[in-house]
Enzyme design. Sequence first.
Site, PDB file in Angstrom:
ATOM      1  N   GLU A 124       0.883  -1.177   0.000  1.00  0.00           N
ATOM      2  CA  GLU A 124       0.000   0.000   0.000  1.00  0.00           C
ATOM      3  C   GLU A 124       0.911   1.214   0.000  1.00  0.00           C
ATOM      4  O   GLU A 124       1.741   1.356   0.896  1.00  0.00           O
ATOM      5  CB  GLU A 124      -0.883   0.021   1.254  1.00  0.00           C
ATOM      6  CG  GLU A 124      -1.690  -1.244   1.492  1.00  0.00           C
ATOM      7  CD  GLU A 124      -2.753  -1.468   0.447  1.00  0.00           C
ATOM      8  OE1 GLU A 124      -3.069  -0.527  -0.300  1.00  0.00           O
ATOM      9  OE2 GLU A 124      -3.253  -2.597   0.349  1.00  0.00           O
ATOM     10  N   CYS A 178      -1.659   8.990   4.040  1.00  0.00           N
ATOM     11  CA  CYS A 178      -1.678   8.666   2.613  1.00  0.00           C
ATOM     12  C   CYS A 178      -2.966   9.178   1.988  1.00  0.00           C
ATOM     13  O   CYS A 178      -3.027   9.458   0.808  1.00  0.00           O
ATOM     14  CB  CYS A 178      -1.554   7.162   2.422  1.00  0.00           C
ATOM     15  SG  CYS A 178      -2.696   6.251   3.457  1.00  0.00           S
TER      16      CYS A 178
HETATM   17  P1  NDP Z   1       8.656   4.965   4.271  1.00  0.00           P
HETATM   18  O1  NDP Z   1       8.485   4.335   2.953  1.00  0.00           O
HETATM   19  O2  NDP Z   1       9.730   5.930   4.473  1.00  0.00           O
HETATM   20  O3  NDP Z   1       8.853   3.841   5.390  1.00  0.00           O
HETATM   21  C1  NDP Z   1       7.956   2.776   5.532  1.00  0.00           C
HETATM   22  C2  NDP Z   1       8.675   1.619   6.188  1.00  0.00           C
HETATM   23  O4  NDP Z   1       9.684   1.121   5.273  1.00  0.00           O
HETATM   24  C3  NDP Z   1       9.411   2.005   7.469  1.00  0.00           C
HETATM   25  O5  NDP Z   1       9.334   0.952   8.388  1.00  0.00           O
HETATM   26  C4  NDP Z   1      10.838   2.183   6.962  1.00  0.00           C
HETATM   27  O6  NDP Z   1      11.809   2.040   7.965  1.00  0.00           O
HETATM   28  C5  NDP Z   1      10.924   1.051   5.963  1.00  0.00           C
HETATM   29  N1  NDP Z   1      12.006   1.171   4.992  1.00  0.00           N
HETATM   30  C6  NDP Z   1      12.699   2.270   4.641  1.00  0.00           C
HETATM   31  N2  NDP Z   1      13.642   1.958   3.715  1.00  0.00           N
HETATM   32  C7  NDP Z   1      13.531   0.633   3.481  1.00  0.00           C
HETATM   33  C8  NDP Z   1      14.207  -0.285   2.624  1.00  0.00           C
HETATM   34  N3  NDP Z   1      15.197   0.114   1.820  1.00  0.00           N
HETATM   35  N4  NDP Z   1      13.817  -1.571   2.625  1.00  0.00           N
HETATM   36  C9  NDP Z   1      12.797  -1.995   3.414  1.00  0.00           C
HETATM   37  N5  NDP Z   1      12.138  -1.174   4.274  1.00  0.00           N
HETATM   38  C10 NDP Z   1      12.488   0.127   4.293  1.00  0.00           C
HETATM   39  O7  NDP Z   1       7.231   5.597   4.675  1.00  0.00           O
HETATM   40  P2  NDP Z   1       6.804   6.401   5.978  1.00  0.00           P
HETATM   41  O8  NDP Z   1       6.964   5.560   7.208  1.00  0.00           O
HETATM   42  O9  NDP Z   1       7.439   7.735   5.956  1.00  0.00           O
HETATM   43  O10 NDP Z   1       5.236   6.533   5.713  1.00  0.00           O
HETATM   44  C11 NDP Z   1       4.739   7.470   4.833  1.00  0.00           C
HETATM   45  C12 NDP Z   1       4.382   6.876   3.493  1.00  0.00           C
HETATM   46  O11 NDP Z   1       3.498   5.772   3.685  1.00  0.00           O
HETATM   47  C13 NDP Z   1       3.632   7.840   2.611  1.00  0.00           C
HETATM   48  O12 NDP Z   1       4.103   7.729   1.299  1.00  0.00           O
HETATM   49  C14 NDP Z   1       2.197   7.343   2.715  1.00  0.00           C
HETATM   50  O13 NDP Z   1       1.397   7.715   1.626  1.00  0.00           O
HETATM   51  C15 NDP Z   1       2.385   5.872   2.820  1.00  0.00           C
HETATM   52  N6  NDP Z   1       1.225   5.232   3.434  1.00  0.00           N
HETATM   53  C16 NDP Z   1       0.344   4.544   2.632  1.00  0.00           C
HETATM   54  C17 NDP Z   1      -0.804   3.992   3.158  1.00  0.00           C
HETATM   55  C18 NDP Z   1      -1.760   3.225   2.312  1.00  0.00           C
HETATM   56  O14 NDP Z   1      -2.594   2.494   2.861  1.00  0.00           O
HETATM   57  N7  NDP Z   1      -1.695   3.333   0.990  1.00  0.00           N
HETATM   58  C19 NDP Z   1      -1.139   4.152   4.578  1.00  0.00           C
HETATM   59  C20 NDP Z   1      -0.124   4.852   5.334  1.00  0.00           C
HETATM   60  C21 NDP Z   1       1.004   5.377   4.762  1.00  0.00           C
HETATM   61  P3  NDP Z   1      12.404   3.318   8.739  1.00  0.00           P
HETATM   62  O15 NDP Z   1      11.261   3.959   9.431  1.00  0.00           O
HETATM   63  O16 NDP Z   1      13.383   2.684   9.651  1.00  0.00           O
HETATM   64  O17 NDP Z   1      13.026   4.191   7.695  1.00  0.00           O
END
Ligand code: NDP
Length: 527
Positions: free
Chosen positions: A290, A324
């Site tokens: 998502e 999001c």
């Molecule tokens: P990120 O993509 O920055 O992070 C999401 C998760 O991925 C975190 O746990 C992060 O870890 C981890 N992560 C980061 N880099 C990597 C990698 N290279 N490999 C694997 N995992 C990784 O998103 P945010 O947490 O900032 O959330 C915001 C985003 O989420 C927005 O784009 C929003 O639209 C989307 N979102 C979508 C939803 C939906 O249902 N469509 C609902 C909620 C949010 P770490 O925190 O340690 O960097």
Amino acid sequence: MQPVEFENELTLLTYQQDDNEAAFHEAYEAAVESVEADLGEYHALRIDGARVETADRFEVTSPGDFDRKIGEFAAGEEADVDAAVSAADEAFPDWEHRDVDARTEIFRDAADRMRDRKFELAATMSLENGKNRTEAMAEVDEAIDFLRFYSREMERTDGYQFDTGQPTPSQHTTNLLRPYGVFGVVAPFNFPLAILTGMTAGAMITGNTVVAKPASATPLIAHAYADILSEAGIPDGVFNLVTGGGRAVGQPLTDHEDVAGVAFTGSREVGLNIEQSFREQGKRGPVIAELGGKNPVIVSDAGEMDGAVEGVTKGAFSFSGQKCSAASRVYVYEDIFDEFTDRLVAATEELGVGRGKHAETVVNPVIDDSALERYETITDQARRDGTIRTGGSVVEDDDLPEGRYVEPTVVTDIPHDHELAREEHFLPFLTVHPVSDLDEGLAKSNDSEYALCAGIFSQDEAEIDRWFDEVESGMCYANRRQSATTGALVQAQPFGGWKFSGTTGKFAGGYWYLQQFMREQSRTRVE
Ligand code: NDP
């Protein structure tokens, strides 16, 4: 498939209907005090039912008060991921072969425990990621709903098994869905309880085992969830929690050769990289991702202006636009553009900016330094290329503790194809654009790589019907005054996106979600 009745957990509404909202606030405030008293502790990884220490730790502080230490957390690395995946792999055969009822009993029990601890969980989120009290409670409600709805669906479908009888004499056939194995689950900071619960429960209730990585900003609420699962009787190894960075933990997890499927919610960039890397390894299992949004709202001159102003304001700025589903671009019919924008600006200036735990807060602090830097970059750009109608600055207020407070920002005079109106910023930042009619509003709404949520304000039924048919969006809301684009109820309003807002086209909290965590097997026995 006919939907069957489902009762959502609606905490605040229930207090309001009982004419007892004051008790809601009292219980929340008491919970904040008690959670604050316990903050600051160290939390190890949780692998195979045991606490595992790591050499390195990371500290989390509250985004609304840098002096408030949330805790210290084990900084996992690849070796910890290996250990967790191996534990999950070992736990898988036994877990898969448990009766459906034996599995759902655990998740129903977890739902009851969450219900008992709902104020504590909401308060924990307010302190950890800054979410205001009513939204934090709505998130706890959603997590409870996921646990109950997925349990109900597993029971209702007998674990997705169908005796298909004897297609020809002496052949007896059964069709069933079976789990894949170990799922890597990676969650975002903005719904750190509901989304973590929804994804992990979806994987586990269908018979997979899980290694979960929460966002680095929100590990404490993930530990509270792990406690609840453990108290509810989840067997060792079925749920493992590895905290740590995206590159240090998330990447080795989703790339791990023994991880059969991934459930991810987060940014488009990270999600698509995970999917690509997973496929490059030749793996065929699901990547249920998502992703982001750039959610448009149309305000028609056949609309009701009060509702549109309120709906857009709440949709764009609650939780500081860090959703999001947040409204981020508005297309307003030209003849009402000035009036609408003036009223939107006035309503935005009325919004409470402050700490998540305070009752009047709508716009809470943003999550981290990179969000603050992004805010400064895009507001500078807006000042240069458009007109900032309100907001645009970091909040300077001596009454607030040191934290990341920013003003909700409304911008006009930005072309529709400008990057400010195309990219997801995940901040309290909204662009407003004039359009001549529904044709132009629809064309511009749909001219995006994202397609998560969309809204319209119109009293013209034909206009609404056409919009529902033609808008490209997973979730579509007409005349939703309580928020133009955000807010979804499990079962009634399943949540997911089209285009680059998601990879599967099936929605969380809906009737087609759980099947994604399983693959079909047809069994024929000749008798
Ligand atoms: P990120 O993509 O920055 O992070 C999401 C998760 O991925 C975190 O746990 C992060 O870890 C981890 N992560 C980061 N880099 C990597 C990698 N290279 N490999 C694997 N995992 C990784 O998103 P945010 O947490 O900032 O959330 C915001 C985003 O989420 C927005 O784009 C929003 O639209 C989307 N979102 C979508 C939803 C939906 O249902 N469509 C609902 C909620 C949010 P770490 O925190 O340690 O960097």
